[in-house]
Design an enzyme around this catalytic site. Structure first.
Site, PDB file in Angstrom:
ATOM      1  N   HIS A 157      11.322  11.510  -5.909  1.00 35.66           N
ATOM      2  CA  HIS A 157      12.431  10.975  -5.430  1.00 35.66           C
ATOM      3  C   HIS A 157      13.460  11.852  -5.496  1.00 35.66           C
ATOM      4  O   HIS A 157      14.810  11.669  -4.970  1.00 35.66           O
ATOM      5  CB  HIS A 157      12.951   9.272  -5.525  1.00 35.66           C
ATOM      6  CG  HIS A 157      11.680   8.351  -5.216  1.00 35.66           C
ATOM      7  ND1 HIS A 157      11.463   8.448  -3.817  1.00 35.66           N
ATOM      8  CD2 HIS A 157      10.833   7.637  -5.665  1.00 35.66           C
ATOM      9  CE1 HIS A 157      10.401   7.619  -3.572  1.00 35.66           C
ATOM     10  NE2 HIS A 157      10.179   7.177  -4.794  1.00 35.66           N
ATOM     11  N   ASP A 193       1.704   9.057  -3.322  1.00 39.74           N
ATOM     12  CA  ASP A 193       2.506   7.627  -3.813  1.00 39.74           C
ATOM     13  C   ASP A 193       3.005   6.637  -2.653  1.00 39.74           C
ATOM     14  O   ASP A 193       2.818   7.188  -1.334  1.00 39.74           O
ATOM     15  CB  ASP A 193       4.008   8.308  -4.375  1.00 39.74           C
ATOM     16  CG  ASP A 193       4.456   7.180  -5.092  1.00 39.74           C
ATOM     17  OD1 ASP A 193       4.604   7.043  -6.411  1.00 39.74           O
ATOM     18  OD2 ASP A 193       5.358   6.265  -4.347  1.00 39.74           O
TER      19      ASP A 193
HETATM   20  C1  SP5 Z   1       8.274   6.831  -8.327  1.00 35.89           C
HETATM   21  C2  SP5 Z   1       8.515   5.705  -7.547  1.00 35.89           C
HETATM   22  O1  SP5 Z   1       7.207   5.053  -7.093  1.00 35.89           O
HETATM   23  N1  SP5 Z   1       9.667   4.999  -7.274  1.00 35.89           N
HETATM   24  C3  SP5 Z   1       9.814   3.913  -6.691  1.00 35.89           C
HETATM   25  C4  SP5 Z   1      11.386   3.333  -6.728  1.00 35.89           C
HETATM   26  C5  SP5 Z   1      11.410   1.924  -5.874  1.00 35.89           C
HETATM   27  N2  SP5 Z   1      12.569   1.328  -6.336  1.00 35.89           N
HETATM   28  C6  SP5 Z   1      12.971   0.258  -5.477  1.00 35.89           C
HETATM   29  C7  SP5 Z   1      12.155  -0.989  -5.874  1.00 35.89           C
HETATM   30  C8  SP5 Z   1      12.753  -2.478  -5.701  1.00 35.89           C
HETATM   31  C9  SP5 Z   1      11.607  -3.204  -6.123  1.00 35.89           C
HETATM   32  N3  SP5 Z   1      12.282  -4.373  -6.956  1.00 35.89           N
HETATM   33  C10 SP5 Z   1      11.496  -5.463  -6.699  1.00 35.89           C
HETATM   34  C11 SP5 Z   1      11.620  -6.683  -7.931  1.00 35.89           C
HETATM   35  C12 SP5 Z   1      10.995  -7.725  -7.575  1.00 35.89           C
HETATM   36  N4  SP5 Z   1      11.379  -8.385  -8.907  1.00 35.89           N
HETATM   37 ZN    ZN Z   2       6.215   5.051  -5.714  1.00 36.20          ZN
END
Ligand code: SP5
Ligand code: ZN
Length: 339
Positions: A157, A193
């Site tokens: 990213h 991914d």
């Molecule tokens: C490298 C990679 O896979 N990065 C992914 C980044 C995703 N970021 C946002 C994810 C938000 C999800 N949070 C969920 C919390 C639920 N408790």
């Molecule tokens: Zn990812």
């Protein structure tokens, strides 16, 4: 197969990320790599090596990332603590951004305030930066060999001059650039991914020497939301050298596998001399933040399919947050690849 281990990775251990108005525990944790290393003890697929801080890697990193961004990362922890000594107890997370709307803010007069600079260089508040982040991100690189690089933090990213999505340095882009610098004419990147590889796409969007292909959750509903649509095909000289294959949340192995064939065909048609695979294991059915339904045995198939391209291949470690399964799933890909 050589496996490169970043022994400094655990220096980067973010505590919390912002999610829908509250801070939640980080998904991208050092234990992820510990489970991969444990599985490699049980099923050794190759020697575990510690990469040298190679000059070629530094050069490739400087070609992928902007000098001001690298300088920002290198001094970020120092600047964060200088802002307020009590910040030493907290991860750095941005809270103000120069929104890129047509009607919005100036980007030609960068602020000196560190909290503002963090917002300038980060596109989300889910990517905590802490004391060891810079050391850990640098040491994970090795783009020179037929290899798996156990990169933590992940990279796909991260763009030319920004961090986000748990990523700081785009390891896969550095690997592709290092291959190019080493004389490889055409490099293909095949990102598997769950999330679109927005950073890698952007690094090579106007270039025809690096094909970028990504198979991922549809950005209309899935992170990173603002890039990854099927109509992004490259620009200028890079027109036709980017392929996005978005799939709906809930996609199972059969549809994913059929789409992978499209991706593999695009790679084969490009006739590259090397392949870089940003390997995310967050396509797994048990992943807590993602939505595909792959099972552990499916990763053996993925490895075999990648091997059938017959190319020198470098894999980088990206997402995968079902921590207890990420080791088995990663080593399954490597075993499939070895044949
Ligand atoms: C490298 C990679 O896979 N990065 C992914 C980044 C995703 N970021 C946002 C994810 C938000 C999800 N949070 C969920 C919390 C639920 N408790
Ligand atoms: Zn990812």
């Amino acid at each position: 197969m050589k496996i490169f281990h970043n022994t400094l990775h655990a220096e980067h251990a973010g505590r919390q990320e912002m999610f829908r108005g509250r801070l939640v525990d980080c998904h991208e944790v050092p234990d992820r790599l510990r489970f991969v290393l444990d599985e490699l003890q049980r099923r050794p697929v190759g020697p575990l090596l510690t990469p040298d801080a190679a000059l070629e890697v530094d050069a490739a990193m400087a070609r992928v990332h902007a000098p001001d961004y690298l300088a920002f990362l290198a001094s970020a922890w120092h600047d964060w603590v200088a802002l307020d000594p009590s910040n030493a107890e907290r991860d750095a997370l941005p809270s103000v951004w120069p929104l890129a709307s047509r009607h919005a803010f100036r980007t030609d007069a960068p602020p000196h305030n560190f909290a503002a600079r963090l917002g300038q260089y980060a596109f989300d508040s889910g990517t905590p930066l802490m004391a060891g982040s810079w050391a850990a991100a640098q040491a994970g690189l090795d783009g020179e060999r037929f290899a798996m690089a156990l990169t933590r933090p992940p990279g796909h990213h991260a763009g030319p001059d920004y961090m986000g999505g748990y990523c700081f340095i785009n390891n896969a882009a550095v690997a592709a650039q290092a291959l190019r610098d080493g004389g490889v004419q055409r490099v293909a990147v095949l990102d598997v991914d769950y999330h679109h590889g927005n950073g890698t796409q952007t690094c090579f969007y106007e270039r025809s020497d690096v094909l970028t292909v990504s198979l991922h959750g549809d950005p209309r509903t899935e992170y990173p939301f603002f890039l990854g649509h099927a109509d992004e095909r490259g620009h200028g000289a890079g027109e036709g050298f980017n392929l996005n294959l978005p799939l709906p949340r809930g996609t199972g192995f059969d549809v994913w596998w059929a789409t992978l064939q499209t991706a593999l065909q695009a790679v084969a048609d490009f006739a590259p001399q090397a392949l870089v695979v940003p390997l995310g294991l967050d396509t797994f059915e048990g992943d807590p933040i993602s939505g595909f339904k792959l099972r552990s045995a499916d990763y053996l198939q993925l490895g075999r399919a990648l091997a059938q391209l017959g190319l020198p291949t470098v894999l980088t470690f990206e997402g995968g947050y079902a921590v207890a399964d990420v080791g088995v799933n990663t080593v399954n890909v490597l075993e499939g690849l070895k044949g």
